[in-house]
Design a protein around this motif. Sequence first.
Motif: not given
Length: 540
Positions: A217-220, A302-308, A322-329, A345-353
């Motif tokens: 999912f992070c396309r590593l 990709v900048l992942q943010v999670g844990g809280a 940052f000019g990159c995609t946020l991934q909530q984890s 969609p950006e809305e999903t990325i910013v408003s859900t986990q």
Amino acid sequence: MVTGCPSFPKEFAERYREMGCWRGETFGNMLRERAESQGERIAVTSGEKNISYAELDKRADGLAAGFQQLGIRKGDRVVVQLPNRIEFFEVCFALFRLGALPVFALPSHRSNEICYFCEFAEAVAYVIPDTYMEFDYRTLAKEVKNTVPGLQVIVAGDAGDFLALPELYAAAIVDPPAVSSSDVAFLQLSGGSTGLSKLIPRTHDDYIYCLRLNGEFCRLNQDSVYLAVLPVAHNFTLSSPGVLGALYAGARVVLAAAPSPDEAFPLIEQERVTITSLVPPLALIWLEAVASSRYDLSSLKVLQVGGAKFSEEAARRIKPAFGCTLQQSYGMAEGLVNCTRLDDPEETIVSTQGKPVSPYDEIRVVDEDDIEVAPGEVGQLLTRGPCTIRGYYKAEEHNEKAFTPDGFYRTGDLVSVNAAGYIVVEGRAKDQINRGGEKIAAEEVENHLLAHPAVLDAAIVAMPDAFLGERSCAFVILRHENPTVGALKNFLKERGIAAFKIPDRIEFIDSFPYTPLGKVSKKELRKMIAEKINGKRLKE
Ligand code: J2J
């Protein structure tokens, strides 16, 4: 088999294999395969040091042989408390090769926690750095040895009276033990809500599956560069996809000595980092710093943010800044991991986990009677699946409560799930404080406070905090003497607990509010402290 580790029921294990989730891979073999197919490529970078896949493979073998000479055998537990250094990888893979189990402690843990891990897991060895962040782990190890005399202490660095890790590397393992993918690979720590942290037995099968999906999912791929800024032993940094997911993908791991922008930004530029993961308070610091940064962060994809919980307002700022995609984890060391997808969609990325990484993750959202709530309503999240454990290590009684009879793990998180299956974390039903990603079990710290002769009773709750999301506040009823707040905090420190568990605030109170059922009303206490803080803010 290590005793005390509940396993997956046979029919589930068979299904997860049939479905191709579990492919029979072990960590030991995984590294060997990477060493054979891309041995020259760099696996881990730390400061000036680089180690290739082939070297890491060889070093892991040599260390496994050394551990074996010390008497470490398949199934033995070894508490590993190493910071973000290359030795972490050599030690873990050496233990994996032997079929011995690392127990992952965090650098912030102190004697109380370490003694507990060593005693409870009946560890045969304890691996530490010499010093890290101006703290001498050899002093800590001496304290631990007073309680656990038989423990072998191994130091990555200047060993003093203990065993020096660099001197342990030997020629070859004798009679290499057979390690199966269904064996428990290590014990991870739970955030805990009742008393001490529970230990989480993760198998090669379930863990590798989880980090493989996270990596997808992070396309590593081989060209990815994962920067580890949070402690590598934390489940997020270890596996979502984290350092192990990066190695699985044949990518390169870069270790940051500290998570600050001063340390991380130059590394991103220099090493052309493509992905990293942060907890929300750190993301806020990075957001502040990036505006005036002179470093080129354009390699970051990709900048992942999670844990809280990451606030929606802050989440919205990531992409423009940052000019990159946020991934909530949104994950848990017990197994389940959810994430937003890079092309959501950006809305999903910013408003859900995000949503579960595996199509075989089962989700139930239930009320207090375990009845499923209506779609979209808030309830407690229960889960079962190919990544999620069926029980904690040696915790039969607790497991009865933490899991449903049909094997669902009670996450203690209050969530809602939208029509597209994306989860929003709405709150918490467990007695825990999430201090910017660091989890504090209220009961554990309450018990420490109760050990003070002047404390009659104590209750710890979360108080809102703009930066960390939550901080901890202890309400304390005193007997007669009047210890100061400073004295109580010092008392906790001297009991040897991690600094993040020491309450940020202590309030003395004459009596607790109670629920109609006669339990201390933490809800009321949370309200009291929140009002007090807000009132103060209004006055200011
Ligand atoms: C709200 N709460 C969250 C989020 C975790 C990936 C990411 C995180 C962890 C982790 C992890 C949250 N929003 N985005 O192991 O693999 C809270 C929940 C959860 C608990 C688990 C991973 N992400 N949380 O944080 O075991 O309350 O794992 O149940 O430390 O953190 O904590 P932990």
